[in-house]
Design a protein around this motif. Structure first.
Motif, PDB file in Angstrom:
ATOM      1  N   HIS A  79      10.025  75.737  51.357  1.00 23.97           N
ATOM      2  CA  HIS A  79       9.385  75.329  50.097  1.00 23.97           C
ATOM      3  C   HIS A  79      10.440  74.608  49.265  1.00 23.97           C
ATOM      4  O   HIS A  79      11.552  75.091  49.101  1.00 23.97           O
ATOM      5  CB  HIS A  79       8.911  76.595  49.378  1.00 23.97           C
ATOM      6  CG  HIS A  79       8.114  76.356  48.126  1.00 23.97           C
ATOM      7  ND1 HIS A  79       8.587  75.646  47.050  1.00 23.97           N
ATOM      8  CD2 HIS A  79       6.864  76.768  47.775  1.00 23.97           C
ATOM      9  CE1 HIS A  79       7.672  75.631  46.089  1.00 23.97           C
ATOM     10  NE2 HIS A  79       6.621  76.302  46.516  1.00 23.97           N
ATOM     11  N   THR A  84       6.505  72.706  41.392  1.00 23.54           N
ATOM     12  CA  THR A  84       5.274  71.914  41.385  1.00 23.54           C
ATOM     13  C   THR A  84       4.899  71.407  42.779  1.00 23.54           C
ATOM     14  O   THR A  84       3.852  70.802  42.941  1.00 23.54           O
ATOM     15  CB  THR A  84       5.396  70.711  40.431  1.00 23.54           C
ATOM     16  OG1 THR A  84       6.515  69.918  40.827  1.00 23.54           O
ATOM     17  CG2 THR A  84       5.569  71.182  38.995  1.00 23.54           C
ATOM     18  N   HIS A  85       5.752  71.654  43.773  1.00 21.56           N
ATOM     19  CA  HIS A  85       5.443  71.232  45.150  1.00 21.56           C
ATOM     20  C   HIS A  85       5.242  72.500  45.986  1.00 21.56           C
ATOM     21  O   HIS A  85       6.154  72.979  46.640  1.00 21.56           O
ATOM     22  CB  HIS A  85       6.577  70.376  45.717  1.00 21.56           C
ATOM     23  CG  HIS A  85       6.201  69.666  46.986  1.00 21.56           C
ATOM     24  ND1 HIS A  85       6.475  68.345  47.202  1.00 21.56           N
ATOM     25  CD2 HIS A  85       5.551  70.091  48.119  1.00 21.56           C
ATOM     26  CE1 HIS A  85       6.029  67.986  48.397  1.00 21.56           C
ATOM     27  NE2 HIS A  85       5.468  69.039  48.974  1.00 21.56           N
ATOM     28  N   HIS A  86       4.011  73.049  45.937  1.00 24.13           N
ATOM     29  CA  HIS A  86       3.741  74.323  46.599  1.00 24.13           C
ATOM     30  C   HIS A  86       3.315  74.101  48.044  1.00 24.13           C
ATOM     31  O   HIS A  86       2.136  74.143  48.381  1.00 24.13           O
ATOM     32  CB  HIS A  86       2.660  75.110  45.832  1.00 24.13           C
ATOM     33  CG  HIS A  86       3.246  76.107  44.879  1.00 24.13           C
ATOM     34  ND1 HIS A  86       3.258  77.460  45.124  1.00 24.13           N
ATOM     35  CD2 HIS A  86       3.878  75.938  43.698  1.00 24.13           C
ATOM     36  CE1 HIS A  86       3.861  78.090  44.121  1.00 24.13           C
ATOM     37  NE2 HIS A  86       4.235  77.184  43.248  1.00 24.13           N
ATOM     38  N   ARG A  87       4.316  73.892  48.899  1.00 21.77           N
ATOM     39  CA  ARG A  87       4.084  73.731  50.327  1.00 21.77           C
ATOM     40  C   ARG A  87       5.266  74.359  51.069  1.00 21.77           C
ATOM     41  O   ARG A  87       6.371  74.461  50.542  1.00 21.77           O
ATOM     42  CB  ARG A  87       3.976  72.245  50.713  1.00 21.77           C
ATOM     43  CG  ARG A  87       2.822  71.498  50.057  1.00 21.77           C
ATOM     44  CD  ARG A  87       1.472  71.937  50.584  1.00 21.77           C
ATOM     45  NE  ARG A  87       0.375  71.157  50.020  1.00 21.77           N
ATOM     46  CZ  ARG A  87      -0.358  71.505  48.976  1.00 21.77           C
ATOM     47  NH1 ARG A  87      -0.105  72.638  48.326  1.00 21.77           N
ATOM     48  NH2 ARG A  87      -1.352  70.744  48.560  1.00 21.77           N
ATOM     49  N   ASP A 128      -2.468  64.238  51.431  1.00 25.44           N
ATOM     50  CA  ASP A 128      -2.051  64.348  50.031  1.00 25.44           C
ATOM     51  C   ASP A 128      -0.661  63.750  49.861  1.00 25.44           C
ATOM     52  O   ASP A 128       0.356  64.385  50.166  1.00 25.44           O
ATOM     53  CB  ASP A 128      -2.058  65.822  49.617  1.00 25.44           C
ATOM     54  CG  ASP A 128      -1.843  66.014  48.120  1.00 25.44           C
ATOM     55  OD1 ASP A 128      -1.502  65.020  47.440  1.00 25.44           O
ATOM     56  OD2 ASP A 128      -2.013  67.149  47.636  1.00 25.44           O
ATOM     57  N   MET A 131       1.662  65.702  47.317  1.00 29.23           N
ATOM     58  CA  MET A 131       2.201  67.013  47.695  1.00 29.23           C
ATOM     59  C   MET A 131       2.077  67.158  49.208  1.00 29.23           C
ATOM     60  O   MET A 131       1.155  67.783  49.718  1.00 29.23           O
ATOM     61  CB  MET A 131       1.461  68.144  46.966  1.00 29.23           C
ATOM     62  CG  MET A 131       2.268  69.428  46.875  1.00 29.23           C
ATOM     63  SD  MET A 131       1.395  70.801  46.053  1.00 29.23           S
ATOM     64  CE  MET A 131       1.072  70.142  44.427  1.00 29.23           C
ATOM     65  N   ASP A 185      -8.056  69.014  46.249  1.00 32.20           N
ATOM     66  CA  ASP A 185      -6.700  69.392  45.826  1.00 32.20           C
ATOM     67  C   ASP A 185      -6.570  70.918  45.889  1.00 32.20           C
ATOM     68  O   ASP A 185      -6.457  71.597  44.868  1.00 32.20           O
ATOM     69  CB  ASP A 185      -6.429  68.865  44.410  1.00 32.20           C
ATOM     70  CG  ASP A 185      -6.286  67.349  44.402  1.00 32.20           C
ATOM     71  OD1 ASP A 185      -5.666  66.815  45.345  1.00 32.20           O
ATOM     72  OD2 ASP A 185      -6.783  66.706  43.469  1.00 32.20           O
ATOM     73  N   GLN A 187      -5.218  74.669  48.071  1.00 33.76           N
ATOM     74  CA  GLN A 187      -4.016  75.250  48.647  1.00 33.76           C
ATOM     75  C   GLN A 187      -4.390  76.492  49.464  1.00 33.76           C
ATOM     76  O   GLN A 187      -4.997  77.428  48.948  1.00 33.76           O
ATOM     77  CB  GLN A 187      -3.054  75.636  47.533  1.00 33.76           C
ATOM     78  CG  GLN A 187      -1.789  76.348  47.971  1.00 33.76           C
ATOM     79  CD  GLN A 187      -0.997  76.869  46.778  1.00 33.76           C
ATOM     80  OE1 GLN A 187      -1.116  76.353  45.663  1.00 33.76           O
ATOM     81  NE2 GLN A 187      -0.215  77.895  46.995  1.00 33.76           N
ATOM     82  N   MET A 328      -0.227  71.741  37.242  1.00 35.32           N
ATOM     83  CA  MET A 328       1.198  71.528  37.435  1.00 35.32           C
ATOM     84  C   MET A 328       2.035  72.276  36.414  1.00 35.32           C
ATOM     85  O   MET A 328       3.094  72.820  36.725  1.00 35.32           O
ATOM     86  CB  MET A 328       1.532  70.023  37.379  1.00 35.32           C
ATOM     87  CG  MET A 328       1.031  69.250  38.577  1.00 35.32           C
ATOM     88  SD  MET A 328       1.699  69.891  40.131  1.00 35.32           S
ATOM     89  CE  MET A 328       0.710  69.010  41.322  1.00 35.32           C
TER      90      MET A 328
END
Length: 335
Positions: A79, A84-87, A128, A131, A185, A187, A328
């Motif tokens: 991660h 703000t980049h939830h991957r 996406d 992200m 969008d 998750q 965000m």
């Protein structure tokens, strides 16, 4: 004969069958029951939801196998430092779920408390650009990427059903909410809670997930049979009740953005994960796995209060805001 809509409840959270909505035999009754549950407690158990049990079980199997990998392997898909980049993969103690705190000193104080003892892997849609997904290198864990994406899109189909039901419950056109959830969008998050000492949880020396509400429109949660999820009574803050696992059910709750969007008609209820009351052994909690799927309105979309949720006697409480701007700002505070 009309199918039964409400088939039970767990500590005041209704168990509702989606069958009569999916087969169109009694759509409005299901829609009304869902909305009523969202207005009173913000949570609902849904059965007959259309997501096959074998697909859910299969994703839990992939999740358990992923988290059983060596730490150095999981960290090949890290991660990013940005909240703000939830991957990708987050190791235990990296994230601290917080509530609406906009004062920097107060936020630092909360973050300094016990970290959340959980690890996670997060996935979005592949297209996406804002992200991008973060995967393990090719060949490291074959089939995992494909399984995650397949499950992401299977959950998406259930989300669309729920959005249509909520639209009808709000007495809007059936596709009203679907039209502002087109991206998607969303998750998908795989979660593993390692076993921890019960006394540490009770003394707040460690946390699984502290009391919080979700950010977006709705959250769909699949959990194993261990338990530990607790939901606050919206009418008596500080009083929590177990949301015990129900065989075959998905738990769905409204998020903060939907509450704001509905001019507070719908409740986004505080919840947390603690030690399950009846499954602790030798002073230790059992490990727990869950799979939430967080659904958000299109990030580019600016929304105002939903029609029918405001009037002269009940004016709008909120200014229009974009989903992306709102989400965000909330994500950044958790990491």
């Amino acid at each position: 004969m009309a199918q039964q809509v409400k088939v039970g409840d767990v500590n005041g959270i209704p168990i509702i069958s989606l069958a009569a909505f999916i087969d169109a035999s009694n759509k409005q009754a299901v829609a009304d029951a869902m909305l009523e549950s969202f207005k009173t407690i913000g949570f609902v158990y849904l059965v007959d939801h259309g997501l096959p049990k074998e697909k859910i079980d299969g994703m839990f199997d992939w999740s358990k196998r992923f988290f059983a990998l060596p730490m150095e392997t999981k960290m090949l898909a890290p991660h990013p430092p940005s909240g703000t980049h939830h991957r990708g993969y987050s190791p235990p103690g990296k994230e601290k779920v917080v509530q609406h705190i906009y004062d920097e000193k107060e936020l630092a104080k909360v973050r300094s408390k016990a970290p959340d003892v959980k690890e996670s892997f997060e996935v979005g849609r592949e297209q996406d650009a804002a992200m991008t997904n973060i995967w393990l290198p090719d060949g490291v864990f074959p089939g995992f990427k494909e399984a995650c994406l397949d499950f992401f899109w299977a959950c998406r189909e259930v989300e669309l059903t729920l959005l249509r039901a909520l639209s009808l419950g709000l007495h809007l056109e059936e596709d009203f909410l679907e039209k502002v959830h087109t991206a998607p969008d969303n998750q998908l998050r795989l979660l593993h809670y390692p076993s921890v000492r019960v006394d540490q949880l009770e003394k707040d020396e460690v946390a699984r997930i502290g009391a919080h509400s979700d950010f977006g429109s709705i959250t769909m949660l699949m959990q194993d049979d261990v338990g530990g999820l607790e939901v606050e009574n919206p009418h008596n803050p500080g009083e929590f009740s177990p949301a015990t696992p129900v065989e075959g059910a998905i738990i769905v709750n409204a998020g903060d953005f939907l509450m704001r969007w509905s001019n507070d008609m719908i409740k986004s209820t505080i919840h947390r994960v603690r030690a399950p009351s009846n499954k602790n052994k030798d002073g230790m909690t059992p490990e727990r796995y869950s799979i939430p799927y967080f659904c958000s309105a299109d990030y580019s979309r600016t929304v105002d209060c939903l029609p029918g949720t405001f009037s002269e006697k009940n004016p709008k409480k909120y200014e229009p805001i974009s989903s992306g701007q709102y989400i965000m700002s909330r994500l950044a505070a958790t990491y």
